[in-house]
Design a protein around this motif. Sequence first.
Motif, short mmCIF file in Angstrom:
data_model
loop_
_atom_site.label_atom_id
_atom_site.label_comp_id
_atom_site.label_asym_id
_atom_site.label_seq_id
_atom_site.Cartn_x
_atom_site.Cartn_y
_atom_site.Cartn_z
N VAL A 48 37.53 50.11 38.86
CA VAL A 48 37.17 48.76 38.40
C VAL A 48 38.17 48.38 37.32
CG1 VAL A 48 35.37 47.29 37.46
CG2 VAL A 48 34.76 49.25 38.92
N MET A 49 38.83 47.24 37.50
CA MET A 49 39.89 46.81 36.58
C MET A 49 39.71 45.35 36.23
SD MET A 49 42.99 48.75 38.64
CE MET A 49 42.19 48.54 40.23
N GLY A 50 39.92 45.02 34.97
CA GLY A 50 39.81 43.64 34.54
C GLY A 50 38.51 43.35 33.83
N VAL A 53 33.36 39.89 33.29
CA VAL A 53 32.76 38.56 33.36
C VAL A 53 33.52 37.65 34.32
CG1 VAL A 53 31.92 38.80 31.00
CG2 VAL A 53 34.04 37.55 31.42
N LYS A 54 34.70 38.06 34.74
CA LYS A 54 35.47 37.27 35.69
C LYS A 54 34.94 37.50 37.10
CE LYS A 54 39.69 37.05 32.93
NZ LYS A 54 41.11 37.42 32.81
N CYS A 82 37.90 40.32 38.22
CA CYS A 82 37.51 41.71 38.01
C CYS A 82 37.73 42.42 39.33
CB CYS A 82 36.05 41.81 37.58
SG CYS A 82 35.53 43.51 37.26
N LEU A 83 38.60 43.40 39.34
CA LEU A 83 39.03 44.05 40.58
C LEU A 83 38.16 45.26 40.89
CD1 LEU A 83 42.89 44.01 39.91
CD2 LEU A 83 41.43 42.16 40.81
N TYR A 84 37.77 45.37 42.14
CA TYR A 84 37.04 46.53 42.63
C TYR A 84 37.88 47.13 43.76
CZ TYR A 84 33.11 44.52 40.07
OH TYR A 84 32.31 44.01 39.09
N ALA A 85 38.67 48.16 43.44
CA ALA A 85 39.57 48.78 44.41
C ALA A 85 38.89 50.04 44.96
CB ALA A 85 40.91 49.13 43.75
N LEU A 86 38.53 49.99 46.24
CA LEU A 86 37.70 51.03 46.86
C LEU A 86 38.55 52.09 47.56
CD1 LEU A 86 35.11 48.66 48.61
CD2 LEU A 86 34.96 49.63 46.32
N ARG A 122 28.36 38.07 47.29
CA ARG A 122 29.42 37.41 48.07
C ARG A 122 30.70 37.47 47.26
NH1 ARG A 122 30.70 31.68 49.28
NH2 ARG A 122 31.29 31.52 51.48
N ALA A 123 31.83 37.77 47.91
CA ALA A 123 33.07 37.91 47.17
C ALA A 123 34.26 37.74 48.10
CB ALA A 123 33.14 39.28 46.50
N PRO A 124 35.42 37.39 47.54
CA PRO A 124 36.65 37.46 48.33
C PRO A 124 37.04 38.91 48.55
CG PRO A 124 37.13 36.81 46.06
CD PRO A 124 35.64 36.87 46.18
N VAL A 125 37.61 39.17 49.72
CA VAL A 125 38.00 40.53 50.10
C VAL A 125 39.47 40.51 50.49
CG1 VAL A 125 37.59 42.49 51.64
CG2 VAL A 125 35.67 41.04 50.92
N CYS A 126 40.22 41.44 49.92
CA CYS A 126 41.66 41.56 50.16
C CYS A 126 41.93 42.93 50.75
CB CYS A 126 42.40 41.37 48.83
SG CYS A 126 44.18 41.55 48.93
N GLY A 127 42.59 42.97 51.91
CA GLY A 127 42.86 44.25 52.55
C GLY A 127 44.28 44.32 53.07
#
Length: 317
Positions: A48-50, A53-54, A82-86, A122-127
């Motif tokens: 988790v990065m950033g 609250v974003k 706020c980045l969630y890199a899985l 709900r969130a944007p997803v980047c892959g």
Amino acid sequence: MIDGSRLYKTLAGYQAVMAWYDETTAALPVPHEARYIDTRHGKTHLLVMGDPVKPPLIMIQGFGASAPLWKKQVADFAREYCLYALDIPGHPGKSEARVPSLLDDSYAEWLIDALDALAIPRAPVCGVCLGGWVAMRSASYAPERVEKLVLLSPVGLAQFKVFVRSGVPLILNFGKERDEAGRRLLKMAFTPPGSGLSFDRDVARALMLVIKHYNIAALAGFDGARPALRDYGIALRTLLRFVRAEPDHALAQIQAPTLLLVGEYEAIYNPHAALKKALRAIPDVRAEIVPGTGHATIYDRPDYVNPRVLAFLRDGA
């Protein structure tokens, strides 16, 4: 930390990959927190990065890769999200060593479970690469959960150029030259002839560690060390499923506005065929060939890719 060593050839190899992971994570240009969450397909590790609250941005890496390999994106993306890199379970990160099946909805179920565990409705997803395929499958499987979709050099939009001398022997464990097959595969995929591209040295090191130490066959659904006839049948079905494009009717289920960026020298599949299919089948898509890049678009041209991703996420431009 979860012990994922059972999918590695040796304990020393597992430790080498984990040492690379820790070293690369420590060098990330933004503060980070490691977490574990539960899903039906295994306990999942994430970075988790950033600023929490974003708004959230979910990030999924590619085949045989892991969260620290977003290293050239996180500084830019964390300014706004706020980045969630899985780490995908069963892949060479720190998630549980339980490999989801490519033959059903397992990967999409995993991602939706991760969103539930993070309390993100709900969130944007980047892959990227396989992560792009996971993102596409998830947006089709549960369209109400994916706000926007960013596909970076994704598989699943055009049929693979099957690398018979490298990819198939590497996965099926034919012969004893897997390291050499892996080197050929990386060279063909990331620095194809005529491209003039050079490969990010840290990414090359990471992927060669995986090829050298990880049981790549596990990602195809069988034990490559002691394969039985049934294992080869599973592997063949998995390979055929993986190298084919998603059907148009599945892509038509995607409701999220979608950004597709594919490298000019993409060597795993024909980039123009991927764009053509996306424009035909995905209802709301912006698609672009990224000049001077190959399959490693996010490493070759972060100066080009990162601003376009952020502009799209911000306002769809």
